[in-house]
Design a protein around this motif. Structure first.
Motif, PDB file in Angstrom:
ATOM      1  N   MET A  13      34.216  40.286  -8.718  1.00 25.92           N
ATOM      2  CA  MET A  13      33.161  40.000  -9.691  1.00 25.92           C
ATOM      3  C   MET A  13      32.999  38.495  -9.899  1.00 25.92           C
ATOM      4  O   MET A  13      31.881  37.978  -9.989  1.00 25.92           O
ATOM      5  N   VAL A  14      34.126  37.768  -9.977  1.00 20.29           N
ATOM      6  CA  VAL A  14      34.086  36.319 -10.174  1.00 20.29           C
ATOM      7  C   VAL A  14      33.375  35.642  -9.012  1.00 20.29           C
ATOM      8  O   VAL A  14      32.542  34.738  -9.202  1.00 20.29           O
ATOM      9  N   ILE A  15      33.695  36.073  -7.793  1.00 23.66           N
ATOM     10  CA  ILE A  15      33.071  35.481  -6.594  1.00 23.66           C
ATOM     11  C   ILE A  15      31.566  35.731  -6.589  1.00 23.66           C
ATOM     12  O   ILE A  15      30.766  34.823  -6.348  1.00 23.66           O
ATOM     13  N   ILE A  16      31.169  36.963  -6.873  1.00 25.99           N
ATOM     14  CA  ILE A  16      29.746  37.314  -6.871  1.00 25.99           C
ATOM     15  C   ILE A  16      28.985  36.541  -7.943  1.00 25.99           C
ATOM     16  O   ILE A  16      27.909  35.987  -7.704  1.00 25.99           O
ATOM     17  N   ILE A  17      29.578  36.486  -9.149  1.00 23.12           N
ATOM     18  CA  ILE A  17      28.926  35.766 -10.254  1.00 23.12           C
ATOM     19  C   ILE A  17      28.793  34.286  -9.923  1.00 23.12           C
ATOM     20  O   ILE A  17      27.763  33.662 -10.198  1.00 23.12           O
ATOM     21  N   THR A  18      29.816  33.701  -9.308  1.00 21.17           N
ATOM     22  CA  THR A  18      29.782  32.286  -8.938  1.00 21.17           C
ATOM     23  C   THR A  18      28.678  32.016  -7.922  1.00 21.17           C
ATOM     24  O   THR A  18      27.925  31.041  -8.039  1.00 21.17           O
ATOM     25  N   ILE A  19      28.580  32.880  -6.933  1.00 24.94           N
ATOM     26  CA  ILE A  19      27.567  32.706  -5.883  1.00 24.94           C
ATOM     27  C   ILE A  19      26.150  32.822  -6.471  1.00 24.94           C
ATOM     28  O   ILE A  19      25.276  32.001  -6.200  1.00 24.94           O
ATOM     29  N   VAL A  20      25.952  33.864  -7.307  1.00 31.04           N
ATOM     30  CA  VAL A  20      24.632  34.068  -7.912  1.00 31.04           C
ATOM     31  C   VAL A  20      24.261  32.898  -8.821  1.00 31.04           C
ATOM     32  O   VAL A  20      23.125  32.408  -8.802  1.00 31.04           O
ATOM     33  N   SER A  21      25.219  32.439  -9.606  1.00 32.83           N
ATOM     34  CA  SER A  21      24.971  31.301 -10.506  1.00 32.83           C
ATOM     35  C   SER A  21      24.595  30.055  -9.725  1.00 32.83           C
ATOM     36  O   SER A  21      23.696  29.300 -10.113  1.00 32.83           O
ATOM     37  N   LEU A  22      25.297  29.836  -8.628  1.00 32.48           N
ATOM     38  CA  LEU A  22      25.025  28.672  -7.792  1.00 32.48           C
ATOM     39  C   LEU A  22      23.621  28.750  -7.199  1.00 32.48           C
ATOM     40  O   LEU A  22      22.875  27.764  -7.199  1.00 32.48           O
ATOM     41  N   LEU A  23      23.261  29.928  -6.717  1.00 35.04           N
ATOM     42  CA  LEU A  23      21.923  30.111  -6.135  1.00 35.04           C
ATOM     43  C   LEU A  23      20.824  29.907  -7.176  1.00 35.04           C
ATOM     44  O   LEU A  23      19.803  29.281  -6.915  1.00 35.04           O
ATOM     45  N   LEU A  24      21.055  30.439  -8.395  1.00 38.29           N
ATOM     46  CA  LEU A  24      20.068  30.278  -9.466  1.00 38.29           C
ATOM     47  C   LEU A  24      19.926  28.815  -9.873  1.00 38.29           C
ATOM     48  O   LEU A  24      18.825  28.327 -10.153  1.00 38.29           O
ATOM     49  N   SER A  25      21.052  28.108  -9.908  1.00 30.59           N
ATOM     50  CA  SER A  25      21.044  26.695 -10.268  1.00 30.59           C
ATOM     51  C   SER A  25      20.269  25.877  -9.243  1.00 30.59           C
ATOM     52  O   SER A  25      19.466  25.001  -9.599  1.00 30.59           O
ATOM     53  N   ILE A  26      20.504  26.159  -7.974  1.00 27.19           N
ATOM     54  CA  ILE A  26      19.803  25.447  -6.908  1.00 27.19           C
ATOM     55  C   ILE A  26      18.299  25.737  -6.968  1.00 27.19           C
ATOM     56  O   ILE A  26      17.473  24.824  -6.861  1.00 27.19           O
TER      57      ILE A  26
END
Length: 252
Positions: A13-26
């Motif tokens: 869950m942490v990995i998925i949330i981190t990836i999604v957050s990064l994509l949204l930020s970009i």
């Protein structure tokens, strides 16, 4: 790794949330500039909408740049305290006590555009009013709202039904700022030019009336300065303007 453990689920869950957050930020960073430009363009269109008959459908940014010649800040006495560039300083944050004014040129004639803000029935209402060179007669006007009732209060945006009747009305009566009254059909305002209120939108209509009074009232000295300047020009009996020769040292 044992996929049946709770630790696996947590790490996943942490990995998925981190990836999604990064994509949204970009994505947000990439689109931010475009979003900001769209907000600016919308505001420019609103300003231009107060100039009756002006066609800016093909290139609003270009028309704004060529039509709006100055963007100034006035003080309460109507004096210009800051001369800003209408394009480069478009994002200038108005300071307390400053009164913003846009100066446009239409067919060789100067128009003064003033922003207005107020409250309707359900939320904020705002607009821009364009005055002729006399700083008194309305050349054009634009209104918008945050959430007025469709078909009722929202009709303040209707150009033909509500906005156009303001054209030609005067803000100054008998040498004083009077604003414009928004009255129910059949009612009369004393000492003011008036337009008809929206049927079924009484509160929004009165919100517009109050907005005009409070927003434009701050510019009273600016409006009256033009009246006073005209009144001070000496006129001969044949109504021709008299040129006043400056006094020489020997004449004083």
């Amino acid at each position: 790794m044992n996929t049946n453990k709770n630790s696996y689920t947590l790490i996943y869950m942490v990995i998925i949330i981190t990836i999604v957050s990064l994509l949204l930020s970009i994505t947000s960073g990439v689109l931010r500039t475009r979003q900001d430009e769209n907000v600016k363009l919308d505001k420019k269109k609103q300003i231009l909408s107060s100039l009756t008959g002006l066609d800016f459908s093909a290139d609003a940014a270009g028309v704004y740049a060529s039509t709006i010649k100055e963007y100034n800040m006035l003080d309460a006495e109507g004096n210009t305290v800051k001369n800003l560039n209408p394009v480069e300083d478009f994002d200038y944050q108005v300071q307390e006590g400053e009164l913003p004014i846009y100066i446009a040129e239409i067919d060789g004639s100067t128009k003064y555009i003033i922003p207005m803000n107020g409250n309707g029935l359900w939320g904020a209402i705002w607009g821009y009013i364009a005055l002729n060179e006399d700083r008194n007669t309305i050349y054009g006007i634009y209104f918008n709202h945050a959430g007025e009732t469709p078909g009722l209060g929202a009709e303040i945006t209707n150009k033909v039904k509500f906005c156009d009747p303001f054209i030609g009305k005067e803000l100054i009566k008998n040498g004083k700022f009077a604003s414009i009254a928004v009255m129910k059909v059949g009612q009369k305002a004393e000492g003011q030019d008036q337009v008809d209120a929206i049927s079924g939108g009484t509160i929004t209509s009165k919100g517009v009336e109050t907005m005009l009074q409070t927003s434009l009232g701050k510019y009273e000295k600016f409006f009256l300065a033009k009246e006073e300047a005209v009144a001070e020009v000496p006129v001969a009996e044949n109504n021709e303007i008299v040129e006043v020769e400056p006094e020489t040292e020997g004449e004083k």
